[in-house]
Design a protein around this motif. Structure first.
Motif, PDB file in Angstrom:
ATOM      1  N   ILE A 137      47.292  68.706  21.756  1.00 12.12           N
ATOM      2  CA  ILE A 137      47.517  69.021  23.280  1.00 12.12           C
ATOM      3  C   ILE A 137      46.934  70.215  23.750  1.00 12.12           C
ATOM      4  CG2 ILE A 137      49.130  69.220  25.134  1.00 12.12           C
ATOM      5  CD1 ILE A 137      50.953  67.398  23.339  1.00 12.12           C
ATOM      6  N   VAL A 138      46.053  70.448  24.805  1.00 12.23           N
ATOM      7  CA  VAL A 138      45.468  71.745  25.042  1.00 12.23           C
ATOM      8  C   VAL A 138      45.915  71.637  26.810  1.00 12.23           C
ATOM      9  CG1 VAL A 138      43.626  72.999  25.711  1.00 12.23           C
ATOM     10  CG2 VAL A 138      43.656  71.657  23.783  1.00 12.23           C
ATOM     11  N   GLU A 139      46.532  72.674  27.218  1.00 14.17           N
ATOM     12  CA  GLU A 139      46.799  72.647  28.757  1.00 14.17           C
ATOM     13  C   GLU A 139      46.579  73.849  29.347  1.00 14.17           C
ATOM     14  OE1 GLU A 139      48.709  71.408  32.228  1.00 14.17           O
ATOM     15  OE2 GLU A 139      48.532  70.208  30.408  1.00 14.17           O
ATOM     16  N   SER A 140      45.821  74.127  30.452  1.00 15.32           N
ATOM     17  CA  SER A 140      45.639  74.946  31.371  1.00 15.32           C
ATOM     18  C   SER A 140      47.042  75.642  31.932  1.00 15.32           C
ATOM     19  CB  SER A 140      44.533  74.634  32.616  1.00 15.32           C
ATOM     20  OG  SER A 140      44.456  75.822  33.444  1.00 15.32           O
ATOM     21  N   LEU A 141      47.302  76.864  31.868  1.00 13.12           N
ATOM     22  CA  LEU A 141      48.605  77.509  32.511  1.00 13.12           C
ATOM     23  C   LEU A 141      48.317  78.341  33.615  1.00 13.12           C
ATOM     24  CD1 LEU A 141      49.878  78.612  29.126  1.00 13.12           C
ATOM     25  CD2 LEU A 141      50.085  76.456  30.118  1.00 13.12           C
ATOM     26  N   GLY A 142      47.050  78.562  34.175  1.00 16.36           N
ATOM     27  CA  GLY A 142      46.748  79.533  35.182  1.00 16.36           C
ATOM     28  C   GLY A 142      46.379  80.617  34.707  1.00 16.36           C
ATOM     29  N   ASP A 143      46.264  81.627  35.486  1.00 18.96           N
ATOM     30  CA  ASP A 143      46.016  83.077  35.033  1.00 18.96           C
ATOM     31  C   ASP A 143      47.437  83.852  34.817  1.00 18.96           C
ATOM     32  OD1 ASP A 143      44.925  85.472  34.644  1.00 18.96           O
ATOM     33  OD2 ASP A 143      44.155  85.935  36.531  1.00 18.96           O
ATOM     34  N   ILE A 144      47.891  83.846  33.654  1.00 19.89           N
ATOM     35  CA  ILE A 144      48.966  84.468  33.297  1.00 19.89           C
ATOM     36  C   ILE A 144      49.089  86.098  32.712  1.00 19.89           C
ATOM     37  CG2 ILE A 144      50.317  82.490  32.641  1.00 19.89           C
ATOM     38  CD1 ILE A 144      49.988  82.801  29.576  1.00 19.89           C
TER      39      ILE A 144
END
Length: 160
Positions: A49-56
């Motif tokens: 699983i790979v998920e974009s998290l936004g710019d943290i």
């Protein structure tokens, strides 16, 4: 345990994985420069699983998490540099089977993320983490195995 290798390519106008981010009402801002990262991670089941998290990390590029649920391992990466930001290790609970992010749960202006552990002992759970520092925000405990297999952060659906 053998180290796995994963190549992530980010292209302009597309998400961190080069796929349209159609599941989100507001796509994450993407750096206009293409990025290719070769990531070396522990585990056998990397990139299940790979998920974009936004710019943290605040560098202007969308960051992302990669999970290896069979190893109960999740690593959060900088989308700009490919460097590791946070690591999470579960214990035979398949931590990272559920993975979602992009919403600001603690209202600090930084996107947060959730990790599901559907085979936790004694209970399955979903844990929320701060994108700002990686610290735990809260946990939701489910009854029975499977709770947390799928999880994500959604916007304010009732407008309050």
């Amino acid at each position: 345990m053998r180290a796995a290798r994963l190549v992530i390519a980010a292209l302009p106008v597309l998400s961190v994985l080069g796929l349209a981010d159609s599941a989100r009402a507001q796509p994450h801002p993407i750096d206009p420069q293409p990025a290719i990262h070769v990531l070396h991670c522990p585990g056998q089941g990397l990139a299940s699983i790979v998920e974009s998290l936004g710019d943290i990390d605040g560098d202007g590029a969308a960051d992302f998490a990669v999970s290896a649920p069979m190893d109960s391992f999740v690593r959060v990466y900088s989308g700009r540099t490919g460097s590791s930001l946070y690591d999470y290790q579960g214990f035979i609970d398949q931590l990272g089977r559920g993975l979602g992010g992009g919403g600001d749960l603690d209202r600090d202006g930084v996107p947060d993320f959730v990790l599901g552990a559907p085979f936790g002992l004694p209970d399955a759970r979903v844990d929320a983490y701060s994108g700002a520092d990686g610290s735990p925000l809260w946990s939701a405990i489910g009854t029975g195995w499977g709770f947390g297999s799928c999880c994500d952060i959604v916007s304010d659906v009732d407008g309050d």
